[in-house]
Design an enzyme around this catalytic site. Structure first.
Site, PDB file in Angstrom:
ATOM      1  N   CYS A  27       0.810  -1.220   0.000  1.00 45.07           N
ATOM      2  CA  CYS A  27       0.000   0.000   0.000  1.00 45.07           C
ATOM      3  C   CYS A  27       0.844   1.269   0.000  1.00 45.07           C
ATOM      4  CB  CYS A  27      -0.905   0.007   1.235  1.00 45.07           C
ATOM      5  SG  CYS A  27      -0.005   0.058   2.806  1.00 45.07           S
ATOM      6  N   ASN A  28       2.164   1.138   0.044  1.00 47.81           N
ATOM      7  CA  ASN A  28       3.029   2.321   0.206  1.00 47.81           C
ATOM      8  C   ASN A  28       2.691   3.463  -0.747  1.00 47.81           C
ATOM      9  OD1 ASN A  28       4.270  -0.335   0.685  1.00 47.81           O
ATOM     10  ND2 ASN A  28       5.937   0.824   1.611  1.00 47.81           N
TER      11      ASN A  28
END
Length: 379
Positions: A91-92
């Site tokens: 999800c960065n």
């Protein structure tokens, strides 16, 4: 029916533990559940944590520490057939906490390996998870592209924004979870529905204090080392009431941070004892480690793990910072359990309370075209 499960980007085992907890025996004596087949993650500590807790075997050979780009998806001698696929793709690049590069970042395109696994193995069902920021990344294009590829891989998809505090998790953690049922099975009547929230009323939601103190954490519980707190930080915290952060007006000038903006941030933010915690994260420097509502200190990793609904006997492997990262990046097992048990009940033909999926996340509402290629999208 026991689903042979493959997992990409497994993390320390939040989804896998939820899968283990979701199993049941129906009224006819049939067993329903998920069984580990293979998994991968890029971080060695994370993989070691998964092996130790999910498989109870530190020497397991079916969980791989490997870059997903090198992972032998499709080599069935190494990664045999599966009935279900689960992946919390990184999800960065979608998180609202970061720069939200979306598909243009290093991590953004990694969902495509989930697509590859779908097309090679054709599992009966897949479950994909990401942050709610996915819906706004690349001005919304990222979500459209991802959902369309999932659907075009042969699945009827049901995207939904799950607010985990409404499902018994003591944390305001909002995540998009996409469940896909293979089209041929959907056409035979296997229709997944979003399980109904169980704790919508704020008065029913589990609080940070309940999670951390009930029952008390024993001295022998792993990953509960007390964090080091400097005298200056402790003094600053002493002026911050619960629920407030480093920009609280009552902090003396000499203890204020010399940083402009970010007044609504979680820097040195205390928990509120009688509400769910704010979102547990796995990264960030000083002032971002979550702070006790009363004591002048950051939370221990075990306290964070409790907010993430990991049981006390779940031992994380690695340094204190490595453990913090693993906990923050994980899917709360109790949240995963709710979704995965609904998946099992869907296949078992067992009714359960459900709600309509988040309307704004449906692909038909996201497309700016005439709506073509909408087969497989939840109506």
């Amino acid at each position: 029916m026991i689903f042979r499960n493959g997992e990409l980007f497994s993390g320390p085992g939040g989804i896998a533990l939820g899968a283990k907890m979701s199993g049941f025996i129906d009224e006819n004596g049939n067993q329903w559940g998920f069984k580990h087949q293979w998994a991968n993650d890029f971080d060695q500590d994370t993989v070691d944590t998964y092996k130790l807790n999910i498989l109870n075997d530190p020497d397991d050979k079916t969980t791989f520490c490997e870059d997903v780009a090198e992972f032998p998806i499709g080599n069935k001698n190494i990664l045999p057939d599966i009935d279900s696929l689960m992946f919390g793709f990184p999800c960065n690049d979608y998180s609202s906490v970061g720069k939200q590069k979306g598909l243009n970042g290093c991590y953004g395109p990694l969902y495509s390996y989930g697509v590859k696994a779908m097309r090679v193995y054709k599992p009966k069902v897949f479950v994909a998870e990401n942050v709610d920021g996915l819906s706004s990344a690349n001005e919304g294009y990222a979500l459209v592209k991802i959902l369309k590829e999932f659907a075009d891989s042969g699945y009827h998809i049901t995207p939904n924004l799950y607010k985990f505090e409404e499902y018994g998790v003591p944390q305001t953690r909002h995540r998009i979870i996409i469940v896909g049922i293979r089209n041929d099975l959907y056409e035979k009547g296997i229709h997944f529905h979003v399980p109904a929230p169980t704790t919508v009323n704020p008065n029913d939601q589990k609080t940070a204090q309940q999670a951390i103190e009930e029952p008390p954490i024993s001295d022998s519980t792993p990953n509960n080392e007390m964090p080091k707190t400097t005298k200056r930080v402790a003094e600053r915290l002493s002026y911050i009431p619960e629920g407030e952060n480093a920009w609280y007006e009552g902090i003396p000038e000499s203890l204020r941070l010399n940083v402009k903006g970010a007044r609504l941030s979680n820097i040195y933010k205390r928990l509120t004892h009688n509400k769910p915690a704010y979102t547990v994260t796995g990264s960030g420097g000083g002032g971002t480690k979550m702070y006790h509502w009363k004591e002048n200190r950051a939370l221990t990793n075990r306290e964070r793990a409790r907010l993430q609904t990991f049981p006390d006997d779940f031992k994380f492997v690695g340094s204190r910072e490595s453990v913090r990262k693993q906990i923050g990046m994980a899917v709360p097992p109790e949240g995963a359990k709710v979704v995965l048990q609904a998946v099992l009940k869907t296949f078992a033909g067992i009714d359960y309370d459900w709600v309509k999926p988040t309307e704004k996340l449906q692909l038909r509402n996201l497309l700016n075209t005439d709506g073509s290629s909408l087969k497989g999208i939840d109506k």
